[in-house]
Motif scaffolding. Sequence first.
Motif, PDB file in Angstrom:
ATOM      1  N   ASN A  20      27.154   5.175 -31.664  1.00 40.94           N
ATOM      2  CA  ASN A  20      25.803   5.272 -32.178  1.00 40.94           C
ATOM      3  C   ASN A  20      25.506   6.734 -32.459  1.00 40.94           C
ATOM      4  N   GLY A 117      26.493  -0.353 -20.354  1.00 46.79           N
ATOM      5  CA  GLY A 117      25.750  -1.088 -21.378  1.00 46.79           C
ATOM      6  C   GLY A 117      24.335  -0.563 -21.532  1.00 46.79           C
ATOM      7  N   ALA A 118      23.704  -0.197 -20.417  1.00 48.48           N
ATOM      8  CA  ALA A 118      22.354   0.353 -20.470  1.00 48.48           C
ATOM      9  C   ALA A 118      22.330   1.702 -21.197  1.00 48.48           C
ATOM     10  N   GLN A 120      24.304   2.588 -23.600  1.00 47.78           N
ATOM     11  CA  GLN A 120      24.410   2.276 -25.020  1.00 47.78           C
ATOM     12  C   GLN A 120      23.105   1.686 -25.540  1.00 47.78           C
ATOM     13  N   ASP A 121      22.477   0.819 -24.753  1.00 48.56           N
ATOM     14  CA  ASP A 121      21.196   0.237 -25.163  1.00 48.56           C
ATOM     15  C   ASP A 121      20.136   1.318 -25.352  1.00 48.56           C
ATOM     16  N   ASP A 124      20.752   2.792 -28.616  1.00 41.36           N
ATOM     17  CA  ASP A 124      20.348   1.849 -29.660  1.00 41.36           C
ATOM     18  C   ASP A 124      18.836   1.837 -29.837  1.00 41.36           C
ATOM     19  N   ARG A 125      18.091   1.870 -28.733  1.00 38.37           N
ATOM     20  CA  ARG A 125      16.619   1.914 -28.808  1.00 38.37           C
ATOM     21  C   ARG A 125      16.167   3.158 -29.574  1.00 38.37           C
ATOM     22  N   ASP A 138      13.801   5.252 -22.634  1.00 37.85           N
ATOM     23  CA  ASP A 138      14.730   4.325 -23.292  1.00 37.85           C
ATOM     24  C   ASP A 138      15.710   3.762 -22.275  1.00 37.85           C
ATOM     25  N   ALA A 142      16.250  -0.065 -20.695  1.00 39.57           N
ATOM     26  CA  ALA A 142      17.576  -0.685 -20.764  1.00 39.57           C
ATOM     27  C   ALA A 142      18.082  -1.163 -19.394  1.00 39.57           C
ATOM     28  N   ASP A 146      18.409  -6.738 -17.365  1.00 36.44           N
ATOM     29  CA  ASP A 146      19.349  -7.687 -16.769  1.00 36.44           C
ATOM     30  C   ASP A 146      18.889  -8.007 -15.352  1.00 36.44           C
TER      31      ASP A 146
END
Length: 186
Positions: A20, A117-118, A120-121, A124-125, A138, A142, A146
């Motif tokens: 990203n 993953g968080a 990366q999230d 992405d945000r 952000d 993230a 979960d």
Amino acid sequence: MQSSIPRHPVLEQGVPHAGNDAELSDELTAVVGGARRRALRDGDRQIDTAHLLHSLLEYDPDVRAVFGEGPQLARLFGYLVQRSIGYGLRWQSGVERSGAGLGGGTDTESFSPLAAGAMQDARDRAGLRGAAQARCVDLLAAIVVDPTSRAVEVLARAGIDPVRVFAYVDKNATGPVEDAADGADT
């Protein structure tokens, strides 16, 4: 002279990045460094979402503002501190397991799959709003999505509804999330 700090080469690797364009803000970079030091000090193999949550609260006033200045922030810090000193919530025996589908490449090995993953999230945000850098809020959003994350478990033990935290951050509201124990709406 030998260092008294145990070395975990897996934890000393870089921050996960999966292509990203959004990078991390200086504040978020400091948060990741703090989470890495906390994981090392705790003797954990990987940085998990609870390490990230603790570091977010320590480093970023915008994240603390999400929780307000009242007793819920104190309870939250209390659970996180208990965890870091080995009292109360203990997870050293295992790895935060969610985040299926994430690759195990060399730059994600220092993070639990869910924490990677968080990260990366969070990027992405930032990208979705057209920002060049991911912010601490952000990452907060993230790590609370979960329900199996350690951060969510800590929030629940402190009486804080992670769904409300996410909704608050997602809407960029101006006031703190109401204490979930009070049952008040945001």
